[in-house]
Design an enzyme around this catalytic site. Sequence first.
Site, PDB file in Angstrom:
ATOM      1  N   TYR A  64       0.801  -1.389   0.026  1.00  0.00           N
ATOM      2  CA  TYR A  64       0.016   0.100  -0.067  1.00  0.00           C
ATOM      3  C   TYR A  64       0.781   1.198   0.013  1.00  0.00           C
ATOM      4  O   TYR A  64       1.587   1.552   1.102  1.00  0.00           O
ATOM      5  CB  TYR A  64      -1.148   0.001   1.293  1.00  0.00           C
ATOM      6  CG  TYR A  64      -1.970  -1.204   1.455  1.00  0.00           C
ATOM      7  CD1 TYR A  64      -2.519  -1.552   0.250  1.00  0.00           C
ATOM      8  CD2 TYR A  64      -2.264  -1.632   2.475  1.00  0.00           C
ATOM      9  CE1 TYR A  64      -3.209  -2.799   0.058  1.00  0.00           C
ATOM     10  CE2 TYR A  64      -3.243  -2.607   2.446  1.00  0.00           C
ATOM     11  CZ  TYR A  64      -3.721  -3.298   1.388  1.00  0.00           C
ATOM     12  OH  TYR A  64      -4.504  -4.524   1.321  1.00  0.00           O
ATOM     13  N   HIS A 129      -0.213 -11.961   0.319  1.00  0.00           N
ATOM     14  CA  HIS A 129      -1.034 -10.691  -0.117  1.00  0.00           C
ATOM     15  C   HIS A 129      -1.373 -11.192  -1.499  1.00  0.00           C
ATOM     16  O   HIS A 129      -0.533 -11.381  -2.501  1.00  0.00           O
ATOM     17  CB  HIS A 129      -0.253  -9.618  -0.078  1.00  0.00           C
ATOM     18  CG  HIS A 129      -1.068  -8.494  -0.421  1.00  0.00           C
ATOM     19  ND1 HIS A 129      -0.726  -6.935  -0.259  1.00  0.00           N
ATOM     20  CD2 HIS A 129      -2.256  -8.348  -0.900  1.00  0.00           C
ATOM     21  CE1 HIS A 129      -1.537  -6.130  -0.508  1.00  0.00           C
ATOM     22  NE2 HIS A 129      -2.679  -7.050  -0.712  1.00  0.00           N
TER      23      HIS A 129
HETATM   24  P1  NAD Z   1     -13.449  -0.026   1.123  1.00  0.00           P
HETATM   25  O1  NAD Z   1     -14.533  -0.653   0.407  1.00  0.00           O
HETATM   26  O2  NAD Z   1     -13.324   0.042   2.702  1.00  0.00           O
HETATM   27  O3  NAD Z   1     -13.423   1.530   0.446  1.00  0.00           O
HETATM   28  C1  NAD Z   1     -12.610   2.364   0.765  1.00  0.00           C
HETATM   29  C2  NAD Z   1     -12.908   3.811   0.269  1.00  0.00           C
HETATM   30  O4  NAD Z   1     -14.197   4.289   0.890  1.00  0.00           O
HETATM   31  C3  NAD Z   1     -11.885   4.756   0.302  1.00  0.00           C
HETATM   32  O5  NAD Z   1     -11.885   5.883  -0.449  1.00  0.00           O
HETATM   33  C4  NAD Z   1     -12.446   5.583   1.779  1.00  0.00           C
HETATM   34  O6  NAD Z   1     -11.921   6.990   1.774  1.00  0.00           O
HETATM   35  C5  NAD Z   1     -13.892   5.501   1.392  1.00  0.00           C
HETATM   36  N1  NAD Z   1     -14.765   5.589   2.662  1.00  0.00           N
HETATM   37  C6  NAD Z   1     -14.438   4.907   3.875  1.00  0.00           C
HETATM   38  N2  NAD Z   1     -15.519   5.338   4.676  1.00  0.00           N
HETATM   39  C7  NAD Z   1     -16.338   6.100   4.180  1.00  0.00           C
HETATM   40  C8  NAD Z   1     -17.499   6.720   4.368  1.00  0.00           C
HETATM   41  N3  NAD Z   1     -18.161   6.678   5.613  1.00  0.00           N
HETATM   42  N4  NAD Z   1     -18.314   7.484   3.445  1.00  0.00           N
HETATM   43  C9  NAD Z   1     -17.639   7.822   2.291  1.00  0.00           C
HETATM   44  N5  NAD Z   1     -16.464   6.879   1.708  1.00  0.00           N
HETATM   45  C10 NAD Z   1     -15.989   6.372   2.801  1.00  0.00           C
HETATM   46  O7  NAD Z   1     -12.103  -0.515   0.437  1.00  0.00           O
HETATM   47  P2  NAD Z   1     -10.627  -0.760   0.778  1.00  0.00           P
HETATM   48  O8  NAD Z   1     -10.073   0.380   1.318  1.00  0.00           O
HETATM   49  O9  NAD Z   1     -10.032  -1.328  -0.462  1.00  0.00           O
HETATM   50  O10 NAD Z   1     -10.771  -1.955   1.915  1.00  0.00           O
HETATM   51  C11 NAD Z   1     -10.631  -1.763   3.103  1.00  0.00           C
HETATM   52  C12 NAD Z   1      -9.188  -2.432   3.610  1.00  0.00           C
HETATM   53  O11 NAD Z   1      -9.165  -3.806   3.462  1.00  0.00           O
HETATM   54  C13 NAD Z   1      -7.786  -2.018   3.014  1.00  0.00           C
HETATM   55  O12 NAD Z   1      -7.712  -0.735   3.509  1.00  0.00           O
HETATM   56  C14 NAD Z   1      -7.038  -3.025   3.148  1.00  0.00           C
HETATM   57  O13 NAD Z   1      -6.385  -2.948   4.608  1.00  0.00           O
HETATM   58  C15 NAD Z   1      -7.987  -4.316   3.239  1.00  0.00           C
HETATM   59  N6  NAD Z   1      -7.852  -4.921   1.716  1.00  0.00           N
HETATM   60  C16 NAD Z   1      -7.102  -6.080   1.583  1.00  0.00           C
HETATM   61  C17 NAD Z   1      -6.982  -6.293   0.465  1.00  0.00           C
HETATM   62  C18 NAD Z   1      -6.124  -7.839   0.288  1.00  0.00           C
HETATM   63  O14 NAD Z   1      -5.513  -8.118   1.043  1.00  0.00           O
HETATM   64  N7  NAD Z   1      -6.040  -8.284  -0.981  1.00  0.00           N
HETATM   65  C19 NAD Z   1      -8.042  -6.013  -0.645  1.00  0.00           C
HETATM   66  C20 NAD Z   1      -8.741  -4.982  -0.176  1.00  0.00           C
HETATM   67  C21 NAD Z   1      -8.885  -4.274   0.758  1.00  0.00           C
END
Ligand code: NAD
Length: 324
Positions: A64, A129
């Site tokens: 990230y 990952h």
């Molecule tokens: P998410 O679905 O959580 O969406 C994140 C987006 O939504 C960002 O733009 C954020 O700023 C916004 N957001 C958050 N809260 C909000 C709210 N209340 N209102 C409006 N917008 C809002 O997607 P993500 O960040 O990709 O996934 C969450 C976490 O999961 C990642 O940060 C990561 O730690 C993990 N993740 C891991 C993998 C993997 O291991 N392959 C893949 C995806 C995500």
Amino acid sequence: LRERERERMELREVGRTGLKVSCVGFGASPLGNVFGTVSEEEANASVRLAFQSGINFFDTSPYYGGTLSEKVLGKALKALGAPRSSYVVATKCGRYKEGFDFSAERVTRSVEESLERLQLDYVDILQCHDIEFGSLDQIVNETIPALVKLKEAGKTRFIGITGLPLGIFSYVLDKVPPGTIDVVLSYCHYSVNDSSLGDLVPYLKAKGVAIINASPLSMGLLTQAGPPQWHPASPQLKSACQAAAAHCKEKGKNISKLALQYSLLNKEISSVLVGMKSVEQVEENVTAARELATCGIDEEALSEVEAILKPVKNESWPSGIQQS
Ligand code: NAD
């Protein structure tokens, strides 16, 4: 008051690990500027507010922001001045800005690098990952055994695997000795538009593996602002989600709140990881969880949104390399 606030965030068991994590977890990919630039002050304040509100689970990766997320999260956690045992940190290995490398040598070096960036002596969970980009047989025969050694050496307390296509989980879990893998992290498969992970839950439970569900907002699809440029969804899926967001707005509802609450409803999922990049988003997401606990979900808005998303239900996108 702080203690009372913390108590109001539901904690859930993480499979057999003995860990207890908040039902809402802090996804730290935004701290790597993956969803736009985040200042260090905003990052610190977001992590602090999350922790004070009862969020005790933080997920990051060296991938990230090309290691930025780990560094920023490490600083912010240190600034909390809280006992190490009061929060759970998960990071990953095998995926880097430079590409993928799931070799035993690389992942062993990787955790040392992560610990330095995070300013920690150990992580709670170390995950391979996005394994669909590697050879799954290498994951089974080389990477997981290397992670087991890192667990024995105390560098991580538990180990896991992450990725998008759901088939990768059973492929690996059926080939490793029972009890080897503690956690799977699935993303974009337990959201209002795609709940296909639900079908795999009984299998994962039978294997004794904990389930972490990431991206309840489908990486921005289920937000008023919409997804980032790099989002891999088809134009049809993007426009259906946009229509759902517009419908909510028109009715004075918030699509992100509804989406997070939907994911939180499944109690077989240990934690729902939401990416958060501002104090405002932390506040909104914590409030969404608290309101769900006290008032339940807005069934009417949910069924309207589900109806709008029906034509694209469970539609995903390709990820990784074809396995032979
Ligand atoms: P998410 O679905 O959580 O969406 C994140 C987006 O939504 C960002 O733009 C954020 O700023 C916004 N957001 C958050 N809260 C909000 C709210 N209340 N209102 C409006 N917008 C809002 O997607 P993500 O960040 O990709 O996934 C969450 C976490 O999961 C990642 O940060 C990561 O730690 C993990 N993740 C891991 C993998 C993997 O291991 N392959 C893949 C995806 C995500």
